[in-house]
Design an enzyme around this catalytic site. Structure first.
Site, PDB file in Angstrom:
ATOM      1  N   SER A 191       0.819  -1.207   0.000  1.00  0.00           N
ATOM      2  CA  SER A 191       0.000   0.000   0.000  1.00  0.00           C
ATOM      3  C   SER A 191       0.855   1.261   0.000  1.00  0.00           C
ATOM      4  O   SER A 191       0.542   2.244  -0.686  1.00  0.00           O
ATOM      5  CB  SER A 191      -0.929  -0.007   1.224  1.00  0.00           C
ATOM      6  OG  SER A 191      -1.739   1.142   1.264  1.00  0.00           O
ATOM      7  N   PHE A 233       2.302   2.048  -3.555  1.00  0.00           N
ATOM      8  CA  PHE A 233       1.330   2.631  -4.478  1.00  0.00           C
ATOM      9  C   PHE A 233       0.943   4.053  -4.065  1.00  0.00           C
ATOM     10  O   PHE A 233       0.675   4.900  -4.926  1.00  0.00           O
ATOM     11  CB  PHE A 233       0.095   1.739  -4.567  1.00  0.00           C
ATOM     12  CG  PHE A 233       0.316   0.502  -5.388  1.00  0.00           C
ATOM     13  CD1 PHE A 233       0.787   0.595  -6.684  1.00  0.00           C
ATOM     14  CD2 PHE A 233       0.062  -0.756  -4.876  1.00  0.00           C
ATOM     15  CE1 PHE A 233       0.997  -0.533  -7.457  1.00  0.00           C
ATOM     16  CE2 PHE A 233       0.267  -1.895  -5.630  1.00  0.00           C
ATOM     17  CZ  PHE A 233       0.741  -1.784  -6.925  1.00  0.00           C
ATOM     18  N   HIS A 234       0.896   4.335  -2.770  1.00  0.00           N
ATOM     19  CA  HIS A 234       0.617   5.709  -2.338  1.00  0.00           C
ATOM     20  C   HIS A 234       1.738   6.660  -2.768  1.00  0.00           C
ATOM     21  O   HIS A 234       1.466   7.788  -3.210  1.00  0.00           O
ATOM     22  CB  HIS A 234       0.429   5.758  -0.815  1.00  0.00           C
ATOM     23  CG  HIS A 234      -0.952   5.423  -0.372  1.00  0.00           C
ATOM     24  ND1 HIS A 234      -1.417   4.130  -0.289  1.00  0.00           N
ATOM     25  CD2 HIS A 234      -1.993   6.219   0.021  1.00  0.00           C
ATOM     26  CE1 HIS A 234      -2.675   4.132   0.137  1.00  0.00           C
ATOM     27  NE2 HIS A 234      -3.045   5.386   0.321  1.00  0.00           N
ATOM     28  N   GLU A 235       2.972   6.216  -2.640  1.00  0.00           N
ATOM     29  CA  GLU A 235       4.087   7.050  -3.080  1.00  0.00           C
ATOM     30  C   GLU A 235       4.072   7.237  -4.596  1.00  0.00           C
ATOM     31  O   GLU A 235       4.383   8.321  -5.114  1.00  0.00           O
ATOM     32  CB  GLU A 235       5.415   6.421  -2.642  1.00  0.00           C
ATOM     33  CG  GLU A 235       6.644   7.211  -3.051  1.00  0.00           C
ATOM     34  CD  GLU A 235       6.689   8.578  -2.405  1.00  0.00           C
ATOM     35  OE1 GLU A 235       7.202   9.515  -3.051  1.00  0.00           O
ATOM     36  OE2 GLU A 235       6.200   8.728  -1.260  1.00  0.00           O
ATOM     37  N   MET A 236       3.665   6.211  -5.300  1.00  0.00           N
ATOM     38  CA  MET A 236       3.579   6.307  -6.757  1.00  0.00           C
ATOM     39  C   MET A 236       2.490   7.288  -7.168  1.00  0.00           C
ATOM     40  O   MET A 236       2.652   8.057  -8.131  1.00  0.00           O
ATOM     41  CB  MET A 236       3.307   4.919  -7.338  1.00  0.00           C
ATOM     42  CG  MET A 236       3.313   4.867  -8.852  1.00  0.00           C
ATOM     43  SD  MET A 236       3.064   3.183  -9.441  1.00  0.00           S
ATOM     44  CE  MET A 236       3.013   3.473 -11.217  1.00  0.00           C
TER      45      MET A 236
END
Length: 713
Positions: A632, A635-638
């Site tokens: 998770s 994907f949040h950093e992405m």
């Protein structure tokens, strides 16, 4: 009356010790009174009387779950209030100290009588209330069924007149005497359904309703003059302190006292505070919102590279379908080879070994193809976004890229499991003759889920590999779900007005979000650069607190617009039936509760494709939970770093910081045996500290990368 969430010494909820309630003496639907709302309501609840405990649920289907609330009725009093609004028959369960625990009603008088009788048999004491004292309103003759003339010689009057307006056959008496006579008349009721009514018990002179509420839910006002005792009846020696009562704000009575006035005060304070902030912002900065700029965020500004990402995503989905069709053909070849080996009279051990080798080679090939395709799904759009300079359109491309990656991963994983189940079935069928006595697993011995290769869901079942069609994959890609199934629950009708109304809500929510961002968040973020650069603790804390309020509003608007409005629009268009996209995350007692309740589609995907695969490989639960947060966090950093062209890992470490908070809030909940402390920790970490700090850090780094925009927007 207490709300479903209120607690007292006699009301217990989930997480507390539950008594033995195996035998159901009485059950059925009743209306439960709820006074703690702006509009007082009677909510339909399903009640069950089990031994000395009265439970209630939202519906009969939830009877197997924990109750919404329960009341220990042993030693309590059942107060029969009579008929209200010429329709409902009301009764209450009252604590011996006078606290009203539950107030219920039904449209059937016979149903109320059976409930009262069941409560009395369970240990309660029955008591009749004088309705004129209880409701503070005139007792209507429609509430009393006369049977000719009573023992006092009073005549029957029309049902549309008040009891206090009756003209008595005898001489005129005082108001008090007439009232007592009316009460005696109310006690003399006819027989109904073959059961004679019991006379009402006298009401104590000092009795007063604990809630002070009428049947309409409003606070009882002063009694009419004709219904009150004359002032001359209270002498100088009259005792006014007759029993022990706790204070209204004490723990014994707080949960059963109405606090709507305090809630109204808090609402007025909140409105006044926000009105002052709005006025102060307008006086200091003027009008910063420019609706004409909103559409420009969606325009690529000459960079057409982003437009090529959409057909590329469709191509990746077709490649995934082709890989799965190849896997189905390889599975069919394995079956043919296995039959040929059995015809050559190979030993079972050798046949199984050869079949396992073929299956391993097939799955290795399919895994390599899927990894290459899924890597291309992430790499190609990310590269296109990095060479473009349009943050908002880039964010839309990245979020759809991540969604497609998760869907195709679930698609590959689910079909892999179908192939494994099919191979297990074939192996059991091949092993059947080798068992002693010729007994083995036949077609009827194989579980239905293995035989069909799909999960049991409402609707038509689709066997593997019949699900490997373009239509099936396209339907999965557009439904608001991230985990693949061959069939999904469906709704029965299409509501065009519902979609239009939700589109209006979506547009309004996006407009309000843009106003909050431009008018309130942007000025505060700009002035936070200097305190961060100079590490001024007081300045940083002041900026955090000022940014917390608009950030909270923006966060709630994003939640409403995305999880409620947009996903419901998508579900309505695709006839998707299961629309539980979120749960009551605002009541989260731990950080883990929040992540389980906040985003249900992502939570289901992480459980199915990350957490439980780790558990099946005997990975410790703690390590599996860390793996879930790691995926998770990536994907949040992405989502944040790639569109802004700066991967600083603030979002990543913000998510990973949730892991120690997860164990801390779990420990607090178990040690304090309370959900409130963990809820406070959750709100502080997300609203006061977490999100405002992440925004400030990203803006600080953005300014360092773009020094020429120091005075710009």
């Amino acid at each position: 009356m207490p709300d479903d969430a209120s607690m007292s010494q006699r009301v217990e909820y989930e997480g507390e010790a539950q008594p033995d309630r195996t035998h159901v003496a009485k059950c059925g639907y009743l209306f439960k009174y709820r006074p703690y709302k702006f509009t007082k309501t009677w909510d339909l609840r399903y009640f069950e009387l089990k031994g000395k405990v009265l439970e209630y649920y939202l519906s009969q289907k939830q009877g197997a779950n924990h109750p919404r609330g329960l009341v220990k009725i042993e030693g309590c009093v059942v107060e029969i209030e009579g008929r209200k609004k010429s329709r409902f028959w009301v009764f209450s369960v009252v604590d011996p100290s006078g606290l009203n625990l539950l107030r219920m009603s039904s449209e059937s008088e016979k149903e109320v009588e059976t409930w009262v009788q069941a409560l009395v048999e369970a240990g309660c004491t029955k008591r009749y209330l004088k309705e004129c004292f209880r409701a503070r309103s005139p007792l209507r003759s429609a509430d009393i069924r006369w049977k000719g003339e009573d023992s006092a010689g009073l005549k029957r009057v029309p049902s549309n007149q008040s009891v206090l307006d009756h003209r008595w056959a005898g001489s005129e008496e005082s108001a008090v005497t007439g009232l007592e006579t009316a009460d005696s008349l109310a006690d003399t009721l006819p027989e109904r359904d073959g059961h004679a009514r019991r006379p009402r018990q006298p009401l104590p002179k000092d009795y007063a309703s604990d809630s002070g509420m009428s049947e309409s839910g409003t606070t009882a006002g002063p009694m009419p003059r004709s219904m009150t005792k004359r002032h001359s009846d209270m002498r100088g020696s009259t005792q006014l302190y007759t029993e022990s009562r706790p204070s209204i704000l004490s723990t014994e009575r707080f949960a059963f006292t109405q606090h709507s006035g305090i809630l109204n005060l808090m609402t007025m304070v909140l409105l006044a505070t926000n009105a002052r902030l709005i006025l102060e912002n307008l006086m200091k900065y003027g009008v910063l919102t420019n609706p004409t700029r909103w559409l420009l965020f969606l325009v690529p500004k000459g960079h057409t590279n982003l437009m090529y990402c959409w057909p590329a995503m469709a191509l990746f989905a077709l490649i995934a379908l082709g890989i799965e069709k190849l896997g189905a053909k390889r599975l069919a070849l394995e079956r043919k080879a296995s039959m040929a080996k059995r015809k050559r009279d190979m030993r079972p051990v050798e046949a199984r070994r050869k079949a396992a080798q073929m299956a391993a080679r097939s799955e290795c090939l399919l895994l390599s193809l899927h990894l290459a395709n899924l890597s291309a799904v992430l790499v190609l759009p990310t590269w296109v976004v990095l060479i473009s300079d349009t943050p908002v359109p880039s964010f839309m491309v990245i979020i759809f890229t991540i969604t497609l990656w998760m869907k195709l991963t679930s698609y590959a994983h689910c079909n892999l499991d179908f192939r494994r189940l099919s191979r297990d079935k074939e192996r059991r069928r091949a092993d059947r003759p080798s068992r002693p006595g010729g007994e083995g697993l036949g077609e009827m011995d194989i579980p239905e889920t293995i035989h069909q290769g799909v999960e049991a869901v409402p609707g038509k079942k689709v066997d593997y590999p019949d699900n490997l069609t373009l239509r099936n994959l396209a339907h999965f890609l557009v439904v608001p779900a991230l985990v693949y199934q061959t069939t999904f629950p469906t709704s029965k009708r299409f509501r065009g007005r519902y979609i239009i109304w939700n589109v209006v809500h979506l547009l309004v929510a996006m407009g309000v979000l843009m106003i909050i961002t431009e008018q309130y968040m942007a000025p505060t973020i700009k002035t936070s650069v200097a305190p961060l650069r100079e590490l001024q603790v007081a300045g940083i804390v002041e900026r955090l607190l000022k940014l917390a309020v608009p950030t909270l509003y923006g966060w709630l608007i994003i939640f409403y617009a995305l999880f409620h409005v947009w996903l419901n629009i998508l579900a309505e268009i695709t006839y998707f039936g299961d629309r539980e996209f979120y749960k009551d995350w605002w009541n989260a007692a731990t950080i883990g509760d929040y992540w389980r309740l906040w985003n249900v589609p992502v939570h289901k995907w992480l459980l199915r494709h990350v957490y439980y695969p780790c558990i099946r490989r005997r990975v410790p639960k703690t390590v599996a939970a860390v793996a879930v947060f790691f995926v998770s966090a990536v994907f949040h950093e992405m989502l944040v770093g790639v569109p802004l062209h700066m991967v600083r890992f603030w979002a990543f470490w913000g998510l990973m910081f949730q892991v120690p908070l997860l164990f801390l809030t779990d420990y607090i909940k178990k040690r304090a045996n309370s959900n409130q402390i963990g809820n406070y920790v959750f709100w502080f970490t997300f609203v006061i500290f977490g999100q405002p700090m992440a925004i400030m850090l990203y803006y600080h780094d953005w300014k360092k990368m773009h020094p020429g925009l120091a005075n710009g927007s």
